[in-house]
Structures are given as structure tokens and as C-alpha cells.
Design a protein around this motif. Structure first.
Motif, PDB file in Angstrom:
ATOM      1  N   MET A 269    -173.259   2.112 -17.524  1.00 40.15           N
ATOM      2  CA  MET A 269    -172.766   1.358 -16.384  1.00 40.15           C
ATOM      3  C   MET A 269    -172.809  -0.133 -16.674  1.00 40.15           C
ATOM      4  N   ALA A 270    -171.782  -0.827 -16.188  1.00 33.14           N
ATOM      5  CA  ALA A 270    -171.698  -2.277 -16.338  1.00 33.14           C
ATOM      6  C   ALA A 270    -171.325  -2.880 -14.995  1.00 33.14           C
ATOM      7  N   PRO A 271    -171.646  -4.171 -14.760  1.00 29.31           N
ATOM      8  CA  PRO A 271    -171.217  -4.809 -13.502  1.00 29.31           C
ATOM      9  C   PRO A 271    -169.703  -4.752 -13.375  1.00 29.31           C
ATOM     10  N   TYR A 272    -169.232  -4.592 -12.142  1.00 30.26           N
ATOM     11  CA  TYR A 272    -167.789  -4.479 -11.940  1.00 30.26           C
ATOM     12  C   TYR A 272    -167.096  -5.825 -12.079  1.00 30.26           C
ATOM     13  N   LEU A 273    -167.693  -6.843 -11.527  1.00 28.73           N
ATOM     14  CA  LEU A 273    -167.041  -8.146 -11.499  1.00 28.73           C
ATOM     15  C   LEU A 273    -168.111  -9.216 -11.644  1.00 28.73           C
ATOM     16  N   ALA A 274    -168.086  -9.913 -12.754  1.00 28.40           N
ATOM     17  CA  ALA A 274    -169.126 -10.910 -13.005  1.00 28.40           C
ATOM     18  C   ALA A 274    -169.082 -12.044 -11.985  1.00 28.40           C
ATOM     19  N   MET A 275    -167.906 -12.296 -11.390  1.00 28.77           N
ATOM     20  CA  MET A 275    -167.782 -13.413 -10.447  1.00 28.77           C
ATOM     21  C   MET A 275    -168.458 -13.120  -9.109  1.00 28.77           C
ATOM     22  N   VAL A 276    -168.773 -11.854  -8.836  1.00 27.51           N
ATOM     23  CA  VAL A 276    -169.487 -11.535  -7.602  1.00 27.51           C
ATOM     24  C   VAL A 276    -170.961 -11.843  -7.846  1.00 27.51           C
ATOM     25  N   GLY A 277    -171.362 -13.037  -7.493  1.00 28.75           N
ATOM     26  CA  GLY A 277    -172.708 -13.482  -7.837  1.00 28.75           C
ATOM     27  C   GLY A 277    -173.747 -13.213  -6.777  1.00 28.75           C
ATOM     28  N   GLU A 278    -173.327 -12.692  -5.611  1.00 30.62           N
ATOM     29  CA  GLU A 278    -174.272 -12.509  -4.516  1.00 30.62           C
ATOM     30  C   GLU A 278    -175.267 -11.375  -4.777  1.00 30.62           C
ATOM     31  N   PHE A 279    -174.860 -10.392  -5.556  1.00 35.83           N
ATOM     32  CA  PHE A 279    -175.763  -9.274  -5.833  1.00 35.83           C
ATOM     33  C   PHE A 279    -175.471  -8.725  -7.220  1.00 35.83           C
ATOM     34  N   ARG A 280    -176.426  -7.971  -7.723  1.00 37.16           N
ATOM     35  CA  ARG A 280    -176.293  -7.356  -9.038  1.00 37.16           C
ATOM     36  C   ARG A 280    -176.585  -5.865  -8.906  1.00 37.16           C
ATOM     37  N   VAL A 281    -175.694  -5.037  -9.430  1.00 32.41           N
ATOM     38  CA  VAL A 281    -175.875  -3.592  -9.425  1.00 32.41           C
ATOM     39  C   VAL A 281    -176.064  -3.126 -10.853  1.00 32.41           C
ATOM     40  N   THR A 299    -171.422  19.649 -10.693  1.00 28.94           N
ATOM     41  CA  THR A 299    -170.049  19.596 -10.188  1.00 28.94           C
ATOM     42  C   THR A 299    -169.726  18.142  -9.872  1.00 28.94           C
ATOM     43  N   GLY A 300    -170.081  17.276 -10.817  1.00 31.45           N
ATOM     44  CA  GLY A 300    -170.058  15.851 -10.568  1.00 31.45           C
ATOM     45  C   GLY A 300    -171.401  15.434 -10.014  1.00 31.45           C
ATOM     46  N   ALA A 301    -171.840  14.263 -10.374  1.00 28.92           N
ATOM     47  CA  ALA A 301    -173.130  13.763  -9.888  1.00 28.92           C
ATOM     48  C   ALA A 301    -172.969  12.298  -9.513  1.00 28.92           C
ATOM     49  N   ARG A 302    -173.486  11.958  -8.369  1.00 26.85           N
ATOM     50  CA  ARG A 302    -173.337  10.578  -7.916  1.00 26.85           C
ATOM     51  C   ARG A 302    -174.336   9.668  -8.623  1.00 26.85           C
ATOM     52  N   GLY A 303    -173.928   8.444  -8.863  1.00 26.42           N
ATOM     53  CA  GLY A 303    -174.789   7.487  -9.534  1.00 26.42           C
ATOM     54  C   GLY A 303    -175.696   6.786  -8.545  1.00 26.42           C
ATOM     55  N   VAL A 304    -176.983   6.766  -8.822  1.00 21.52           N
ATOM     56  CA  VAL A 304    -177.915   6.010  -7.990  1.00 21.52           C
ATOM     57  C   VAL A 304    -177.837   4.542  -8.411  1.00 21.52           C
ATOM     58  N   LEU A 305    -177.693   3.671  -7.421  1.00 22.14           N
ATOM     59  CA  LEU A 305    -177.457   2.253  -7.665  1.00 22.14           C
ATOM     60  C   LEU A 305    -178.722   1.448  -7.395  1.00 22.14           C
ATOM     61  N   GLU A 306    -179.110   0.647  -8.346  1.00 22.60           N
ATOM     62  CA  GLU A 306    -180.223  -0.288  -8.172  1.00 22.60           C
ATOM     63  C   GLU A 306    -179.630  -1.664  -7.908  1.00 22.60           C
ATOM     64  N   VAL A 307    -179.870  -2.178  -6.741  1.00 19.79           N
ATOM     65  CA  VAL A 307    -179.184  -3.382  -6.274  1.00 19.79           C
ATOM     66  C   VAL A 307    -180.196  -4.475  -5.959  1.00 19.79           C
ATOM     67  N   ARG A 308    -179.941  -5.665  -6.464  1.00 17.38           N
ATOM     68  CA  ARG A 308    -180.760  -6.827  -6.129  1.00 17.38           C
ATOM     69  C   ARG A 308    -179.845  -7.939  -5.638  1.00 17.38           C
ATOM     70  N   CYS A 309    -180.157  -8.469  -4.469  1.00 19.60           N
ATOM     71  CA  CYS A 309    -179.385  -9.572  -3.893  1.00 19.60           C
ATOM     72  C   CYS A 309    -179.911 -10.893  -4.426  1.00 19.60           C
ATOM     73  N   HIS A 310    -179.028 -11.848  -4.628  1.00 23.25           N
ATOM     74  CA  HIS A 310    -179.418 -13.116  -5.239  1.00 23.25           C
ATOM     75  C   HIS A 310    -179.397 -14.290  -4.259  1.00 23.25           C
ATOM     76  N   GLU A 311    -178.363 -15.130  -4.313  1.00 26.73           N
ATOM     77  CA  GLU A 311    -178.421 -16.446  -3.698  1.00 26.73           C
ATOM     78  C   GLU A 311    -178.445 -16.457  -2.167  1.00 26.73           C
TER      79      GLU A 311
END
Length: 360
Positions: A269-281, A299-311
Motif C-alpha cells: 500500500m502507498a499513499p493515494y495523493l501526496a498533496m493531501v497533507g491533512e492525514f496519512r494512511v 472472497t476478497g479481504a478489506r484492508g485495515v487502515l492506520e490513519v494519523r491526522c496531521h496539521e
């Protein structure tokens, strides 16, 4: 074997036998994953003043002497305190030939504890990257960010993946793979990888995630299913498909899409858009061949997201694209698939905390 691709379990076993991957004590079968190798903590930790990279022409050992605050013996177990930075030599070292490089990542359960851990090397100029031809030791830099943790020698917090050449699929190749293998059940969003979004409208109830509590006890990394989630996490509920992320807070959320990694591929997994600076997934841990694959019990597995909010506080909404899966070819199909021949805590997962917590 193909000239390019991520190296599978059977090749990793050969590399260990040949001394390309050296370990003391020897590598165990439990460390070998379908497309990666778990790395083990050594017996001593250095508490350092700050995170660092060795830099060109410099050894990690020299930087430790420069930045060391004190040393700790991990033999009987030692607490790594929240907000502090530690460096631990690993039991594994490398003697890579030219043409083979490596990339490391935290294991899934490590990331779900908000335990920032990265690999550094002698002469390294990037975290979690090992250049082709590298010969030398490996170190884990560990910084607990939400919870203090108890660790011991031999614990596996990081994993490493080896590859030959450039094996990343282009967007056109990813579209073809989706047409053949159905990577997600819906229309794919493909742009430098397979995009996926956050689920804030669950099919039942209003629970959409968890936020780490700021003042908690210590988590022993060896204790599985031992801790009451309510002592460490605050439940997040939403009735309108949105939540507001608080700066500095750490969240566990889940993707809306159930993703699929076919047996001849691996993903990260990689960040979707580097310009979205408000949070990091970030999704700590690699997506192995067979993740969400029907023949491997999924049958497909959902990704657990680790999210940290920034500014600043940020409104996160249902269906917002937050990450992308970068797919790579395997050099050869692994002898074992994720979830099929290996016990897995996360095959077929939905919203789920680390394995250290009791089931909700």
C-alpha cells in the motif's frame, strides 16, 4: 524463474541456505512468509536522542555511539516507552548479490499498535530500503507512538521482501489483471495502482473505527487476545458517513473495498495523493499472494487502515479515496499462499484491531 519479480518463499529458503541471508540463530520456518521474511529483534536496544539514517560512507554502529543515551538488555523483556526512539540490531544480516534489492515494512500487527518501526542499514540513505549488493547488518529503529510495548529477543516486528528488477504493474497491466482476476468487486479506480476508499457507512450498526486513547498501560507483544480493547481504544461511531480526524490522533478504520491479490502477484500500500497533507494512511505489512483469494479461503479481504491526522482537523467522508495498492509480479508462484497453507489472523478481515486484543 522469471528474471524479474518478488522472490517467493522457496527462493528465500534457498537464499538462507546459501548465506545470502545470514542469521544467528538460524532462520526458522515460521519466519518464511509467501513473499517475505520476518525479521527478529536481537538481544540489546539502544535508546537514542533522535531518529537517523547512517548516510553514505557511515556505519550505524558509529551513529549509535554518537546519538546513544543508554543501552538496554532485552533478555528478560524490556519496555520501549511511548515517544522514545530505540535502535535494535536484528538477528538477520544480508550478503546480497548485485541485481537483488530489498524493501522492508512493519508487520500488520505492529502497525495496528501505531508502533513506528523501520529498517536501517550501514550507508543507508532511505528507511526500509536495502540496495542491491548490500553486505552487512540490519537494524530496526522503533518508536512507539500510541502505546508503550514490552519486547524480547526474537520478536518479529518487521518483514523484508526481496525482488529482482522492476516488477510493478503499469495501469494498463493492472486493468488487464482486474479483467481476468477481479481485484475488487466494483469498478476499479486505477491511477499508479489500485485505489481504494474508506468505509464510514457499515452494513449494520454505526461502528466505523477506533481512536487510540492517550494514556494507557503497557502492551506485551507476546500476549495474544489478552487485552480489553476498551482500555486502549475509543470506539468511533458515525450516522452520517463522516468523521472528523483530530490532529495527532491515531485511528483504525477499514477500506470499503474487499481487495484480492492473485497467487502470482504481491502488493504494497502507498499513499493515494501526496498533496493531501491533512492525514496519512498506511497499511503496515505487505499484501501477500493469496490475500483475499478464493482458493486460499478468502472472497476478497478489506484492508485495515492506520490513519494519523496531521496539521488541522480534517473531515473524512465515506467513499473518499485514501490509498492505493501497488501490484508487483512474483518471480515464481509461492509454494504456500496467504491464508491457505499458513494460519492467518487477517484473512477475510473487516474492521479489526491487532491480534493482542480480545475480539470485540
Amino acid at each position: 524463474m522469471s528474471d524479474i519479480g518478488v522472490l517467493p518463499a522457496q527462493t528465500l529458503r534457498e537464499m538462507a541456505a546459501q548465506g545470502v541471508i545470514h542469521a544467528d540463530p538460524a532462520i526458522t520456518e515460521a519466519q518464511i512468509q509467501p513473499a517475505s521474511l520476518d525479521l527478529r529483534l536481537g538481544a540489546r536496544a539502544w535508546r537514542v536522542r533522535a531518529s537517523f539514517l547512517a548516510g553514505k560512507g557511515r556505519r550505524v554502529a558509529d551513529r549509535l555511539a554518537e546519538l546513544e543515551m543508554h543501552q538496554m538488555d532485552l533478555g528478560a523483556g524490556a519496555v520501549l516507552e511511548k515517544g522514545c526512539v530505540y535502535v535494535v540490531p536484528l538477528m538477520e544480516s544480508l550478503n546480497l548479490p548485485m541485481g537483488i534489492q530489498a524493501v522492508a515494512n512493519a508487520k500488520s500487527s505492529t502497525g495496528r499498535l501505531d508502533l513506528l518501526t523501520r529498517i536501517i542499514t550501514d550507508e543507508g540513505v532511505e528507511f526500509d530500503r536495502v540496495a542491491e549488493g548490500y553486505c552487512g547488518p540490519l537494524y530496526a529503529e522503533i518508536c512507539p507512538r500510541s502505546f508503550s510495548v514490552l519486547v524480547r529477543p526474537g520478536m518479529r516486528l518487521n518483514q523484508i521482501r526481496f525482488r529482482k528488477g522492476h516488477a510493478v504493474l503499469s495501469d494498463a497491466e493492472l486493468l488487464d489483471l482486474h479483467a481476468a482476476e477481479s481485484l475488487v468487486p466494483s469498478e476499479p479506480v486505477i491511477s499508479e495502482g489500485l485505489g481504494f476508499s474508506v468505509d464510514l457507512r457499515p452494513t449494520s450498526g454505526t461502528l466505523v473505527g477506533y481512536r487510540a486513547k492517550p494514556h494507557t498501560g503497557v502492551i506485551d507483544m507476546d500476549r495474544i487476545g489478552a487485552y480489553d480493547p476498551a482500555e486502549f481504544w475509543e470506539e468511533l461511531h458515525s450516522k452520517d458517513g463522516q468523521i472528523i480526524l483530530d490532529p495527532g490522533a491515531f485511528y483504525i478504520l477499514v477500506s470499503r473495498e474487499a481487495v484480492h491479490i492473485p497467487p502470482d502477484y504481491a502488493a504494497e500500500m502507498a499513499p493515494y495523493l501526496a498533496m493531501v497533507g491533512e492525514f496519512r494512511v498506511h497499511y503496515a505489512g505487505f499484501f501477500d499472494p493469496g490475500f483475499g483469494h478464493a482458493a486460499a479461503g478468502g472472497t476478497g479481504a478489506r484492508g485495515v487502515l492506520e490513519v494519523r491526522c496531521h496539521e488541522a482537523p480534517f473531515v473524512l467522508e465515506h467513499g473518499q479515496i485514501v490509498g492505493r495498492l501497488v501490484y508487483e509480479r512474483m518471480s515464481e508462484r509461492p509454494e504456500r499462499l496467504y491464508g491457505a497453507d499458513l494460519a492467518s489472523n487477517y484473512q477475510g478481515q473487516g474492521l479489526k484491531l491487532a491480534k493482542h486484543f480480545k475480539a470485540v
